[in-house]
Design a protein around this motif. Structure first.
Motif, mmCIF file in Angstrom:
data_model
loop_
_atom_site.group_PDB
_atom_site.id
_atom_site.type_symbol
_atom_site.label_atom_id
_atom_site.label_comp_id
_atom_site.label_asym_id
_atom_site.label_seq_id
_atom_site.Cartn_x
_atom_site.Cartn_y
_atom_site.Cartn_z
ATOM 1 N N ASP A 1 0.809 -1.220 0.000
ATOM 2 C CA ASP A 1 0.000 0.000 0.000
ATOM 3 C C ASP A 1 0.844 1.272 0.000
ATOM 4 O OD1 ASP A 1 -2.240 -1.609 0.069
ATOM 5 O OD2 ASP A 1 -2.634 -1.282 2.214
ATOM 6 N N PHE A 2 2.137 1.146 0.269
ATOM 7 C CA PHE A 2 2.994 2.316 0.414
ATOM 8 C C PHE A 2 3.952 2.520 -0.755
ATOM 9 C CE2 PHE A 2 1.383 1.291 4.535
ATOM 10 C CZ PHE A 2 1.046 2.534 5.056
ATOM 11 N N HIS A 3 3.822 1.707 -1.799
ATOM 12 C CA HIS A 3 4.632 1.941 -2.990
ATOM 13 C C HIS A 3 4.151 3.210 -3.685
ATOM 14 C CE1 HIS A 3 7.201 -1.543 -3.269
ATOM 15 N NE2 HIS A 3 6.188 -2.358 -3.048
ATOM 16 N N SER A 4 5.073 3.958 -4.236
ATOM 17 C CA SER A 4 4.720 5.172 -4.976
ATOM 18 C C SER A 4 3.980 4.797 -6.263
ATOM 19 C CB SER A 4 5.982 5.961 -5.330
ATOM 20 O OG SER A 4 6.733 5.253 -6.302
ATOM 21 N N ALA A 5 3.294 5.770 -6.834
ATOM 22 C CA ALA A 5 2.603 5.555 -8.104
ATOM 23 C C ALA A 5 3.601 5.168 -9.191
ATOM 24 C CB ALA A 5 1.820 6.802 -8.499
ATOM 25 N N ALA A 6 4.775 5.792 -9.166
ATOM 26 C CA ALA A 6 5.795 5.483 -10.168
ATOM 27 C C ALA A 6 6.282 4.037 -10.030
ATOM 28 C CB ALA A 6 6.968 6.455 -10.045
ATOM 29 N N SER A 7 6.466 3.581 -8.793
ATOM 30 C CA SER A 7 6.901 2.197 -8.576
ATOM 31 C C SER A 7 5.817 1.211 -8.996
ATOM 32 C CB SER A 7 7.277 1.971 -7.110
ATOM 33 O OG SER A 7 8.487 2.632 -6.808
ATOM 34 N N ARG A 8 4.579 1.519 -8.667
ATOM 35 C CA ARG A 8 3.473 0.654 -9.083
ATOM 36 C C ARG A 8 3.406 0.571 -10.609
ATOM 37 N NH1 ARG A 8 -0.924 -0.606 -5.741
ATOM 38 N NH2 ARG A 8 -0.502 -0.137 -3.575
ATOM 39 N N ASP A 9 3.599 1.695 -11.255
ATOM 40 C CA ASP A 9 3.573 1.715 -12.711
ATOM 41 C C ASP A 9 4.695 0.842 -13.273
ATOM 42 O OD1 ASP A 9 2.698 2.808 -15.358
ATOM 43 O OD2 ASP A 9 4.742 3.649 -15.296
ATOM 44 N N LYS A 10 5.900 0.987 -12.726
ATOM 45 C CA LYS A 10 7.024 0.178 -13.187
ATOM 46 C C LYS A 10 6.712 -1.305 -13.039
ATOM 47 C CE LYS A 10 11.416 1.319 -12.542
ATOM 48 N NZ LYS A 10 12.690 1.773 -11.927
ATOM 49 N N MET A 11 6.226 -1.684 -11.855
ATOM 50 C CA MET A 11 5.958 -3.097 -11.608
ATOM 51 C C MET A 11 4.853 -3.629 -12.518
ATOM 52 S SD MET A 11 6.461 -3.556 -7.490
ATOM 53 C CE MET A 11 5.606 -2.083 -6.958
ATOM 54 N N SER A 12 3.837 -2.822 -12.771
ATOM 55 C CA SER A 12 2.742 -3.279 -13.639
ATOM 56 C C SER A 12 3.218 -3.481 -15.080
ATOM 57 C CB SER A 12 1.574 -2.295 -13.601
ATOM 58 O OG SER A 12 1.898 -1.093 -14.258
ATOM 59 N N ARG A 13 4.291 -2.763 -15.461
ATOM 60 C CA ARG A 13 4.867 -2.915 -16.803
ATOM 61 C C ARG A 13 5.955 -3.977 -16.845
ATOM 62 N NH1 ARG A 13 7.693 1.391 -18.141
ATOM 63 N NH2 ARG A 13 7.505 2.523 -16.198
ATOM 64 N N GLY A 14 6.202 -4.655 -15.698
ATOM 65 C CA GLY A 14 7.208 -5.703 -15.665
ATOM 66 C C GLY A 14 8.622 -5.197 -15.497
ATOM 67 N N VAL A 15 8.772 -3.957 -15.014
ATOM 68 C CA VAL A 15 10.100 -3.372 -14.800
ATOM 69 C C VAL A 15 10.470 -3.530 -13.332
ATOM 70 C CG1 VAL A 15 11.486 -1.265 -14.925
ATOM 71 C CG2 VAL A 15 9.712 -1.692 -16.643
ATOM 72 N N PRO A 16 11.567 -4.239 -13.032
ATOM 73 C CA PRO A 16 11.958 -4.434 -11.630
ATOM 74 C C PRO A 16 12.322 -3.116 -10.947
ATOM 75 C CG PRO A 16 13.191 -5.913 -13.085
ATOM 76 C CD PRO A 16 12.468 -4.926 -13.957
ATOM 77 N N LEU A 17 12.034 -3.034 -9.671
ATOM 78 C CA LEU A 17 12.420 -1.864 -8.885
ATOM 79 C C LEU A 17 13.907 -1.924 -8.561
ATOM 80 C CD1 LEU A 17 9.466 -1.538 -6.330
ATOM 81 C CD2 LEU A 17 9.736 -0.453 -8.567
ATOM 82 N N THR A 18 14.511 -0.752 -8.455
ATOM 83 C CA THR A 18 15.908 -0.632 -8.079
ATOM 84 C C THR A 18 16.005 -0.308 -6.588
ATOM 85 O OG1 THR A 18 15.973 1.740 -8.482
ATOM 86 C CG2 THR A 18 16.437 0.291 -10.375
ATOM 87 N N ASP A 19 17.220 -0.327 -6.071
ATOM 88 C CA ASP A 19 17.418 0.089 -4.682
ATOM 89 C C ASP A 19 16.935 1.518 -4.479
ATOM 90 O OD1 ASP A 19 18.520 -2.380 -4.113
ATOM 91 O OD2 ASP A 19 20.584 -1.662 -4.022
ATOM 92 N N ASP A 20 17.178 2.382 -5.462
ATOM 93 C CA ASP A 20 16.710 3.770 -5.353
ATOM 94 C C ASP A 20 15.186 3.836 -5.307
ATOM 95 O OD1 ASP A 20 19.273 4.801 -5.292
ATOM 96 O OD2 ASP A 20 19.316 5.290 -7.434
ATOM 97 N N ASP A 21 14.523 3.010 -6.113
ATOM 98 C CA ASP A 21 13.055 2.975 -6.086
ATOM 99 C C ASP A 21 12.543 2.555 -4.713
ATOM 100 O OD1 ASP A 21 12.757 3.565 -8.858
ATOM 101 O OD2 ASP A 21 12.941 1.440 -9.375
ATOM 102 N N ARG A 22 13.250 1.652 -4.088
ATOM 103 C CA ARG A 22 12.793 1.096 -2.811
ATOM 104 C C ARG A 22 13.176 1.963 -1.603
ATOM 105 N NH1 ARG A 22 14.582 -3.999 -5.411
ATOM 106 N NH2 ARG A 22 12.723 -5.245 -5.828
ATOM 107 N N ALA A 23 14.104 2.888 -1.764
ATOM 108 C CA ALA A 23 14.618 3.661 -0.627
ATOM 109 C C ALA A 23 13.515 4.432 0.095
ATOM 110 C CB ALA A 23 15.726 4.607 -1.088
ATOM 111 N N GLN A 24 12.715 5.194 -0.625
ATOM 112 C CA GLN A 24 11.650 5.973 0.024
ATOM 113 C C GLN A 24 10.602 5.044 0.625
ATOM 114 O OE1 GLN A 24 9.544 8.742 -2.478
ATOM 115 N NE2 GLN A 24 8.363 9.560 -0.776
#
Length: 160
Positions: free
Chosen positions: A28-51
């Motif tokens: 529930d706390f993933h950013s909209a940008a991270s959710r978008d990346k994951m829905s497109r099959g793009v893995p999150l990076t350490d930077d994506d996960r930091a916040q």
């Protein structure tokens, strides 16, 4: 904690209910940008996960009386960030095979997490087995026995 499809949400809800604790769903706390990346099959990076980890650490710190948090916490560095926010934090590691995780994620339907990301989750996973405060469990075990095992691990004094 564990890879996508291991049952974090189901076990977390069962443990929270049994323990009378609030449940925080990490997804529930993933950013909209991270959710978008994951829905497109793009893995999150350490930077994506930091916040995201900072927010989850804040959630843990805001519940000193206890809380159940579902979170992948795939790398040791991620778990250490969460431990720093909540000293004494413990992790239940839901172990699952790549094939079983893939099957479960593919069967979810409308979840934002793309099934194509299961391989990246396994590539990122640094097993917590052997770290202090970690209970490894079989993710394919039935939910009720899993919840009871977690409860016994959380309260060893009740088992003496």
């Amino acid at each position: 904690m564990g890879v996508a499809g291991c049952g974090k949400s189901s076990l977390g809800a069962a443990v929270a209910a049994a323990e009378g604790l609030p449940l925080i769903e990490g997804d529930d706390f993933h950013s909209a940008a991270s959710r978008d990346k994951m829905s497109r099959g793009v893995p999150l990076t350490d930077d994506d996960r930091a916040q995201w980890l900072e927010i989850l650490g804040g959630q843990l710190a805001a519940h000193p009386q206890g809380v159940v948090l579902t979170c992948s916490a795939l790398k040791r560095a991620y778990r250490e960030r969460l431990r720093a926010a909540a000293p004494g934090l413990r992790f239940v590691f839901l172990e699952i095979s790549r094939a079983d995780a893939q099957r479960r994620v593919a069967g979810r339907g409308s979840h934002f997490f793309s099934a194509s990301l299961v391989d990246s989750q396994f590539a990122t996973l640094e097993s917590p087995v052997g770290e202090p405060g970690v209970l490894p469990v079989d993710a394919l075990e039935a939910l009720d026995p899993l919840q009871r095992r977690v409860g016994a691990w959380l309260h060893p004094e009740k088992n003496q």
